[in-house]
Design a protein around this motif. Structure first.
Motif, mmCIF file in Angstrom:
data_model
loop_
_atom_site.group_PDB
_atom_site.id
_atom_site.type_symbol
_atom_site.label_atom_id
_atom_site.label_comp_id
_atom_site.label_asym_id
_atom_site.label_seq_id
_atom_site.Cartn_x
_atom_site.Cartn_y
_atom_site.Cartn_z
ATOM 1 N N ASP A 322 40.760 50.310 30.791
ATOM 2 C CA ASP A 322 41.061 48.917 30.464
ATOM 3 C C ASP A 322 42.516 48.844 30.011
ATOM 4 N N LYS A 430 38.081 35.865 43.804
ATOM 5 C CA LYS A 430 36.954 36.811 43.814
ATOM 6 C C LYS A 430 36.333 36.876 45.215
ATOM 7 N N VAL A 458 27.233 34.678 32.047
ATOM 8 C CA VAL A 458 26.409 35.456 31.125
ATOM 9 C C VAL A 458 26.607 34.890 29.726
ATOM 10 N N ASN A 462 32.939 37.090 26.481
ATOM 11 C CA ASN A 462 34.227 36.668 25.913
ATOM 12 C C ASN A 462 34.674 35.349 26.522
HETATM 13 N N1 LIG Z 1 31.372 36.529 31.881
HETATM 14 C C1 LIG Z 1 30.639 35.938 32.778
HETATM 15 O O1 LIG Z 1 29.945 34.955 32.519
HETATM 16 C C2 LIG Z 1 30.610 36.476 34.171
HETATM 17 C C3 LIG Z 1 29.627 36.047 35.047
HETATM 18 C C4 LIG Z 1 29.633 36.520 36.351
HETATM 19 C C5 LIG Z 1 30.601 37.409 36.755
HETATM 20 N N2 LIG Z 1 31.550 37.798 35.860
HETATM 21 C C6 LIG Z 1 32.616 38.666 36.366
HETATM 22 O O2 LIG Z 1 32.611 39.876 35.643
HETATM 23 C C7 LIG Z 1 33.936 40.374 35.550
HETATM 24 C C8 LIG Z 1 34.213 40.713 34.100
HETATM 25 O O3 LIG Z 1 33.982 39.577 33.302
HETATM 26 P P1 LIG Z 1 33.892 39.673 31.715
HETATM 27 O O4 LIG Z 1 33.110 38.515 31.273
HETATM 28 O O5 LIG Z 1 33.478 41.036 31.312
HETATM 29 O O6 LIG Z 1 35.416 39.431 31.350
HETATM 30 P P2 LIG Z 1 36.209 39.997 30.097
HETATM 31 O O7 LIG Z 1 37.453 39.220 30.007
HETATM 32 O O8 LIG Z 1 35.334 40.100 28.915
HETATM 33 O O9 LIG Z 1 36.538 41.484 30.567
HETATM 34 C C9 LIG Z 1 37.470 41.781 31.556
HETATM 35 C C10 LIG Z 1 38.161 43.051 31.135
HETATM 36 O O10 LIG Z 1 39.009 43.459 32.187
HETATM 37 C C11 LIG Z 1 40.218 43.911 31.591
HETATM 38 N N3 LIG Z 1 41.289 43.767 32.561
HETATM 39 C C12 LIG Z 1 41.766 42.622 33.095
HETATM 40 N N4 LIG Z 1 42.774 42.921 33.911
HETATM 41 C C13 LIG Z 1 42.937 44.239 33.897
HETATM 42 C C14 LIG Z 1 43.842 45.133 34.543
HETATM 43 N N5 LIG Z 1 44.762 44.702 35.374
HETATM 44 N N6 LIG Z 1 43.735 46.444 34.288
HETATM 45 C C15 LIG Z 1 42.788 46.907 33.440
HETATM 46 N N7 LIG Z 1 41.921 46.117 32.803
HETATM 47 C C16 LIG Z 1 42.001 44.802 33.033
HETATM 48 C C17 LIG Z 1 40.428 43.022 30.401
HETATM 49 O O11 LIG Z 1 41.290 43.626 29.477
HETATM 50 C C18 LIG Z 1 39.015 42.857 29.893
HETATM 51 O O12 LIG Z 1 38.712 43.829 28.927
HETATM 52 C C19 LIG Z 1 34.837 39.281 36.111
HETATM 53 O O13 LIG Z 1 35.144 39.608 37.434
HETATM 54 C C20 LIG Z 1 33.973 38.051 36.107
HETATM 55 O O14 LIG Z 1 34.315 37.150 37.115
HETATM 56 C C21 LIG Z 1 31.569 37.369 34.588
#
Ligand SMILES: NC(=O)c1ccc[n+]([C@@H]2O[C@H](COP(=O)([O-])OP(=O)(O)OC[C@H]3O[C@@H](n4cnc5c(N)ncnc54)[C@H](O)[C@@H]3O)[C@@H](O)[C@H]2O)c1
Length: 633
Positions: A322, A430, A458, A462
């Motif tokens: 990360d 995406k 979800v 965050n």
């Molecule tokens: N949260 C939701 O409701 C949800 C639902 C469906 C899908 N998703 C997908 O799941 C994935 C993660 O979502 P999340 O809710 O965990 O988001 P989040 O913001 O909590 O986590 C994303 C993480 O990725 C890291 N990150 C971002 N860019 C980066 C990079 N260039 N290099 C290294 N690390 C990097 C960030 O620091 C962060 O810790 C996303 O693609 C999102 O679209 C999320």
């Protein structure tokens, strides 16, 4: 007197050697008593010398047993069932040894060490009873001295193991703030039962007692409970004006320690989640066994939960990548505390940095990659398409290309329902990732299986509505909802991540797995439920205001798993999306051009390129809506 006793207890833990001495003292007295009882209280000079020799021998055996089992090492005022069991085992072992050795000495006619069996039996029983009594007395005295008058009257809901663990955790906590008045249990057989001196009530009886005893809180402590039952109990308690708290199941304890700090407020996730998912554990175990696994975005909501779930399997190593330094550090600390032997490494790195990523793949040689690193905030990415392309598309390209180069066995990308008929830059970015991943899986001679998983929001992740509403409620409102009719599909984070694992090992490569998200939830209803859980009254203590849809925001999210757009799998909650497939050679070129364009083109041009790549991408409520009109003309 109370203050003298409190001074004795306060902060000090008696050295284990003192406890050993006390236990030996108890055992010595028990021996004298047993001996005198055996002789019908008629001691002679001869029998006194017998008693001294026999007693020394018996005490030596008990001493060795105490030392071997370490039964004296616990803190007496916090003695628990396990420590009492250890003491009983130590005494019993000494007793069995003495019975056997006495028989041997009898056979050898070695008179000095022959202790009558009746004395040994009396002695054993009295040692157990007296040393248990000593511990219970100290524990009870301490608990009554430290009990606060200001404590809140509570019921525990559930008389099973969790209920009893909760009771024990509350009682053994020095800063105890709860006074457990009773335990509620629906099991008719528990009626009139008293558990560890606390009465067990039926719900009806609890209602009567609760009123009289001014109950304020009910602590839900049931290990396996359906979401519907949890919902019903929550409603019943809130109707009664009782606050509801939860004792999480053992696997979810912070730091894995049983204490009353584990008891937390009930959360919306607890009652909005769906029934537990049955995973094909064998297939997942097989897929993960002994593997090196890289999780990108490991510090995020989804990534960190994937890591937590992976740690339950016998993986060789988890590499957590990360770029968010503090969040990664926090995760590292959490895992160090809760999984001390966990085979993990943290890597602070940016997935878009091909050079750094190559180093990571080179060093750790992951066999499985879960990619959850992404930017995901719709309004922000609408403003900064550059970042959506650079991080989401650029990042996936770097990782996926390296996965092929380093012959990774499985690459699982986390996508989102916003990629279906996208209406915003985030969703479109995406979708382009999905297209690239799917195109790669058409390549011949590629060992890597590429799998995409798509799901809706979800709960509690965050930056999502739940933490936002929570903060707004804490500040006293207002709660901001963008539209009175807006709905979303929701899953809990663990539920989504379990399905990611399941889908990851279901695919042969090239599939986009979509999850059944259940029924959509009206965001305004979610807000109302959260207000109710917090004990506030809508309209009196706090208000809801409507702020208008944000750029790119849809009123209703697409139904992910409709029969027309998906095919079933053997898992009822996972389907395979029917999507248009793209030629690798064409897609590779288009994505290369898009990434190159980052260096010279403005937002409009970049978004236009995205729209050309994803023809179904139609901006909604956005500055880029104009581009759609131009494309039609
Ligand atoms: N949260 C939701 O409701 C949800 C639902 C469906 C899908 N998703 C997908 O799941 C994935 C993660 O979502 P999340 O809710 O965990 O988001 P989040 O913001 O909590 O986590 C994303 C993480 O990725 C890291 N990150 C971002 N860019 C980066 C990079 N260039 N290099 C290294 N690390 C990097 C960030 O620091 C962060 O810790 C996303 O693609 C999102 O679209 C999320």
């Amino acid at each position: 007197m109370k203050s003298i006793l409190l001074n004795i207890f306060n902060g000090r833990v008696v050295s284990p050697w003192w406890i050993l001495l006390i236990d030996l003292g108890i055992s010595a007295n028990a021996f004298v008593l047993a001996f005198i009882l055996r002789l019908n209280v008629q001691l002679t000079a001869y029998s006194v010398s017998d008693m001294l020799i026999g007693g020394t021998y018996v005490l030596t055996v008990y001493l060795v047993s105490f030392l071997l089992f370490g039964s004296y090492r616990g803190v007496i005022r916090h003695s628990n069932y396990n420590e009492l069991k250890l003491l009983a085992v130590a005494c019993f072992s000494a007793f069995v040894f003495l019975i056997l050795s006495s028989s041997v000495f009898e056979w050898l006619q070695y008179g000095w060490f022959i202790v009558p069996r009746l004395v040994l039996i009396f002695h054993f029983l009295m040692t157990i009873v007296l040393s248990f009594t000593f511990r219970i007395l100290v524990k009870e005295t301490y608990s009554s001295l430290t009990k606060k008058n200001t404590s809140t009257n509570v019921f525990i809901y559930g008389a099973g193991d969790m209920g009893q663990i909760t009771l024990e955790a509350i009682r053994s906590d020095k800063a105890n703030q709860y006074n457990v008045v009773g335990i509620i249990d629906d099991n008719a057989n528990m009626k009139n039962v008293v558990l560890h001196s606390v009465p067990v009530f039926s719900w009806e009886k609890a209602l009567r007692v609760g009123e009289a005893k001014q109950i304020e809180v009910v602590i839900l402590a049931i290990n396996r409970i359906t979401v519907k039952r949890k919902h019903d109990i929550t409603n019943a308690c809130l109707d009664k004006g009782w606050k509801l708290k939860v004792m999480p199941s053992v696997g979810n304890w912070v730091n894995g320690i049983s204490n009353q700090n584990q008891i937390r407020d009930i959360r919306i996730e607890d009652i909005l989640g769906r029934e537990e998912i049955r995973l094909n554990q064998l297939q997942i175990m097989d897929g993960l066994d002994g593997k090196v696994i890289a999780v990108t975005g490991a510090a995020g909501s989804i990534g960190s939960e994937i890591v937590r779930q992976l740690l339950r399997f016998s993986v060789r190593k988890i590499v957590m990548v990360d770029m968010a330094e503090s969040a990664l550090y926090d995760l590292q600390q959490e895992l160090l505390l809760s999984h001390t032997d966990a085979p993990f490494n943290v890597v602070l790195a940016d997935i878009t940095n091909a050079h750094r990523m190559q180093e990571v793949f080179d060093l750790y040689r992951p066999q499985i990659v879960f990619n959850a690193a992404a930017y995901k905030h719709v309004p922000l990415l609408e403003e900064f398409p550059y970042e959506a392309i650079r991080v989401n598309i650029g990042g996936v390209k770097v990782l996926a290309d390296l996965a092929i180069k380093y012959q990774v066995e499985k690459f699982v990308m986390v996508s989102t329902d916003k990629a279906v008929n996208p209406t915003n830059v985030m969703g479109a970015s995406k979708r382009i990732c999905e297209i690239y991943i799917q195109a790669l899986s058409q390549l011949k001679d590629v060992k890597t299986e590429f799998v995409t998983t798509r799901f809706g929001n979800v709960l509690g992740s965050n930056g999502s509505v739940v933490p936002l509403f929570k903060r707004q409620i804490e500040r006293g409102g207002p709660i901001t909802v963008t539209h009175k009719d807006i709905t979303r599909y929701f899953m809990t984070i663990p539920e989504a991540c379990q399905l990611v694992l399941e889908a990851g090992f279901m695919g042969r490569g090239g599939e986009i797995f979509v999850f059944d998200m259940g029924e959509p939830v009206k965001i305004v209803d979610l807000a109302k439920e959260m207000v109710r859980l917090s004990g506030l009254k809508l309209g009196e203590d706090i208000d809801i205001t409507y702020t208008g849809l944000r750029p790119g925001e849809k009123l209703y999210e697409e139904l992910l798993a409709s029969k027309e757009s998906t095919m079933p799998t053997h898992h009822e909650k996972i389907m395979i999306a029917k999507v248009r497939q793209y030629e690798y050679v064409i897609i590779k070129e288009r994505i290369k051009e898009l990434l190159l364009a980052l260096k010279m083109e403005n937002n409009e041009h970049l978004v236009s390129r995205m729209k050309e790549l994803v023809p179904e991408y139609k901006s909604q409520n956005s500055q880029y809506s104009e581009l759609d009109k131009q494309m039609i003309q």
